[in-house]
Design a protein around this motif. Sequence first.
Motif, mmCIF file in Angstrom:
data_model
loop_
_atom_site.group_PDB
_atom_site.id
_atom_site.type_symbol
_atom_site.label_atom_id
_atom_site.label_comp_id
_atom_site.label_asym_id
_atom_site.label_seq_id
_atom_site.Cartn_x
_atom_site.Cartn_y
_atom_site.Cartn_z
ATOM 1 N N THR B 77 8.741 -6.169 8.450
ATOM 2 C CA THR B 77 8.973 -6.654 9.813
ATOM 3 C C THR B 77 7.948 -6.083 10.778
ATOM 4 O O THR B 77 7.360 -5.022 10.539
ATOM 5 C CB THR B 77 10.384 -6.263 10.293
ATOM 6 O OG1 THR B 77 10.489 -4.828 10.260
ATOM 7 C CG2 THR B 77 11.459 -6.869 9.409
ATOM 8 N N ALA B 78 7.718 -6.824 11.859
ATOM 9 C CA ALA B 78 6.814 -6.380 12.924
ATOM 10 C C ALA B 78 5.513 -5.829 12.346
ATOM 11 O O ALA B 78 5.157 -4.669 12.552
ATOM 12 C CB ALA B 78 7.500 -5.326 13.794
ATOM 13 N N SER B 79 4.795 -6.667 11.610
ATOM 14 C CA SER B 79 3.619 -6.213 10.871
ATOM 15 C C SER B 79 2.539 -5.662 11.802
ATOM 16 O O SER B 79 2.442 -6.031 12.976
ATOM 17 C CB SER B 79 3.050 -7.349 10.040
ATOM 18 O OG SER B 79 2.602 -8.391 10.879
ATOM 19 N N ARG B 80 1.735 -4.784 11.225
ATOM 20 C CA ARG B 80 0.626 -4.132 11.943
ATOM 21 C C ARG B 80 -0.657 -4.376 11.167
ATOM 22 O O ARG B 80 -0.630 -4.628 9.967
ATOM 23 C CB ARG B 80 0.882 -2.633 12.040
ATOM 24 C CG ARG B 80 2.212 -2.268 12.659
ATOM 25 C CD ARG B 80 2.545 -0.819 12.414
ATOM 26 N NE ARG B 80 3.849 -0.457 12.968
ATOM 27 C CZ ARG B 80 4.491 0.665 12.704
ATOM 28 N NH1 ARG B 80 3.937 1.565 11.891
ATOM 29 N NH2 ARG B 80 5.662 0.922 13.252
ATOM 30 N N ALA B 81 -1.785 -4.257 11.841
ATOM 31 C CA ALA B 81 -3.066 -4.436 11.154
ATOM 32 C C ALA B 81 -3.193 -3.455 9.982
ATOM 33 O O ALA B 81 -3.787 -3.773 8.954
ATOM 34 C CB ALA B 81 -4.216 -4.245 12.144
ATOM 35 N N ALA B 82 -2.602 -2.286 10.133
ATOM 36 C CA ALA B 82 -2.673 -1.272 9.075
ATOM 37 C C ALA B 82 -1.875 -1.656 7.832
ATOM 38 O O ALA B 82 -2.010 -1.010 6.781
ATOM 39 C CB ALA B 82 -2.169 0.072 9.603
ATOM 40 N N ASP B 83 -1.051 -2.707 7.925
ATOM 41 C CA ASP B 83 -0.310 -3.177 6.742
ATOM 42 C C ASP B 83 -1.197 -4.025 5.830
ATOM 43 O O ASP B 83 -0.783 -4.396 4.731
ATOM 44 C CB ASP B 83 0.903 -4.011 7.170
ATOM 45 C CG ASP B 83 1.946 -3.192 7.905
ATOM 46 O OD1 ASP B 83 2.626 -3.750 8.788
ATOM 47 O OD2 ASP B 83 2.077 -1.986 7.599
ATOM 48 N N THR B 84 -2.399 -4.345 6.279
ATOM 49 C CA THR B 84 -3.338 -5.121 5.461
ATOM 50 C C THR B 84 -3.630 -4.368 4.165
ATOM 51 O O THR B 84 -4.100 -3.233 4.183
ATOM 52 C CB THR B 84 -4.651 -5.366 6.224
ATOM 53 O OG1 THR B 84 -4.381 -6.195 7.364
ATOM 54 C CG2 THR B 84 -5.689 -6.037 5.332
ATOM 55 N N ALA B 85 -3.297 -4.999 3.034
ATOM 56 C CA ALA B 85 -3.414 -4.343 1.727
ATOM 57 C C ALA B 85 -2.987 -5.345 0.664
ATOM 58 O O ALA B 85 -2.616 -6.474 0.965
ATOM 59 C CB ALA B 85 -2.521 -3.106 1.663
ATOM 60 N N SER B 86 -3.052 -4.910 -0.584
ATOM 61 C CA SER B 86 -2.474 -5.680 -1.692
ATOM 62 C C SER B 86 -1.117 -5.080 -2.034
ATOM 63 O O SER B 86 -0.963 -3.856 -2.051
ATOM 64 C CB SER B 86 -3.382 -5.630 -2.920
ATOM 65 O OG SER B 86 -4.583 -6.317 -2.668
ATOM 66 N N TYR B 87 -0.159 -5.950 -2.304
ATOM 67 C CA TYR B 87 1.202 -5.511 -2.609
ATOM 68 C C TYR B 87 1.576 -6.003 -4.006
ATOM 69 O O TYR B 87 1.344 -7.160 -4.369
ATOM 70 C CB TYR B 87 2.185 -6.067 -1.570
ATOM 71 C CG TYR B 87 1.980 -5.435 -0.213
ATOM 72 C CD1 TYR B 87 0.969 -5.879 0.637
ATOM 73 C CD2 TYR B 87 2.770 -4.368 0.211
ATOM 74 C CE1 TYR B 87 0.746 -5.284 1.869
ATOM 75 C CE2 TYR B 87 2.572 -3.775 1.448
ATOM 76 C CZ TYR B 87 1.556 -4.229 2.266
ATOM 77 O OH TYR B 87 1.343 -3.628 3.478
ATOM 78 N N PHE B 88 2.153 -5.096 -4.788
ATOM 79 C CA PHE B 88 2.511 -5.403 -6.171
ATOM 80 C C PHE B 88 3.990 -5.146 -6.400
ATOM 81 O O PHE B 88 4.517 -4.127 -5.948
ATOM 82 C CB PHE B 88 1.732 -4.510 -7.142
ATOM 83 C CG PHE B 88 0.248 -4.742 -7.129
ATOM 84 C CD1 PHE B 88 -0.570 -4.042 -6.248
ATOM 85 C CD2 PHE B 88 -0.336 -5.644 -8.007
ATOM 86 C CE1 PHE B 88 -1.947 -4.248 -6.228
ATOM 87 C CE2 PHE B 88 -1.715 -5.856 -8.002
ATOM 88 C CZ PHE B 88 -2.508 -5.159 -7.107
ATOM 89 N N CYS B 89 4.633 -6.059 -7.112
ATOM 90 C CA CYS B 89 5.960 -5.734 -7.606
ATOM 91 C C CYS B 89 5.820 -5.237 -9.038
ATOM 92 O O CYS B 89 4.914 -5.644 -9.768
ATOM 93 C CB CYS B 89 6.916 -6.924 -7.527
ATOM 94 S SG CYS B 89 6.695 -8.208 -8.759
ATOM 95 N N ALA B 90 6.689 -4.332 -9.411
ATOM 96 C CA ALA B 90 6.652 -3.736 -10.737
ATOM 97 C C ALA B 90 8.073 -3.633 -11.250
ATOM 98 O O ALA B 90 8.975 -3.244 -10.507
ATOM 99 C CB ALA B 90 5.996 -2.361 -10.691
ATOM 100 N N THR B 91 8.274 -3.978 -12.500
ATOM 101 C CA THR B 91 9.598 -3.936 -13.089
ATOM 102 C C THR B 91 9.653 -2.907 -14.204
ATOM 103 O O THR B 91 8.716 -2.787 -15.007
ATOM 104 C CB THR B 91 9.999 -5.306 -13.659
ATOM 105 O OG1 THR B 91 8.982 -5.763 -14.563
ATOM 106 C CG2 THR B 91 10.191 -6.322 -12.551
ATOM 107 N N GLU B 92 10.734 -2.160 -14.219
ATOM 108 C CA GLU B 92 10.980 -1.221 -15.319
ATOM 109 C C GLU B 92 11.936 -1.885 -16.286
ATOM 110 O O GLU B 92 13.055 -2.248 -15.908
ATOM 111 C CB GLU B 92 11.565 0.087 -14.813
ATOM 112 C CG GLU B 92 11.813 1.086 -15.941
ATOM 113 C CD GLU B 92 12.490 2.362 -15.468
ATOM 114 O OE1 GLU B 92 11.837 3.157 -14.777
ATOM 115 O OE2 GLU B 92 13.682 2.556 -15.805
ATOM 116 N N GLY B 93 11.485 -2.065 -17.507
ATOM 117 C CA GLY B 93 12.290 -2.731 -18.513
ATOM 118 C C GLY B 93 13.433 -1.855 -18.997
ATOM 119 O O GLY B 93 13.568 -0.697 -18.602
#
Lengths: 112, 112
Positions: B77-93
Amino acid sequence: DAGVTQSPTHLIKTRGQQVTLRCSPKSGHDTVSWYQQALGQGPQFIFQYYEEEERQRGNFPDRFSGHQFPNYSSELNVNALLLGDSALYLCASSLQGSEKLFFGSGTQLSVL
Amino acid sequence: SQQGEEDPQALSIQEGENATMNCSYKTSINNLQWYRQNSGRGLVHLILIRSNEREKHSGRLRVTLDTSKKSSSLLITASRAADTASYFCATEGTGANSKLTFGKGITLSVRP
């Protein structure tokens, strides 16, 4: 409190050579995992070490091997380098039983 | 192979707007985690949700998990320029497949 440290930060090798990457886990952590991240892709699990033994392994050939030392630090060795081994190699540490990983900044390996 | 698949692959929004990222996965999981990566360096853990949880909050982050649909979403929410990045989801089996498996990631750009 030092986080996860990896060395070297950058490395250039030629095809057929061998390389060793090093990782020191976050203080208090006993488990080290290694990941390979190709450009534009997500990290791919190579293997995990705990109590100086390889506990889990991803879908990587035997050219990829590792070691964990009594002080919990770890090495990743890659033999007979291929051009396709060029990637960012990430080390992550954790405390056994904890789900959260702490990552180092990685080693950028270029194979020419 | 990568378990999680994020959607969209890239997202560009204006500062102050909300960013929603989705992740789908294929097999049973113990937990699902979101990580952030700046400029191809180390990943930073953002939030973890266990398979018996439906929603979690952490600061400006909200994550949901629907195990019947094998999907998760991350809301910033309420994003900022500093949130610029790559986002990954990861699952633990589960069981013997308890390694953390990452998706290909979402590139988020937040325009000032």
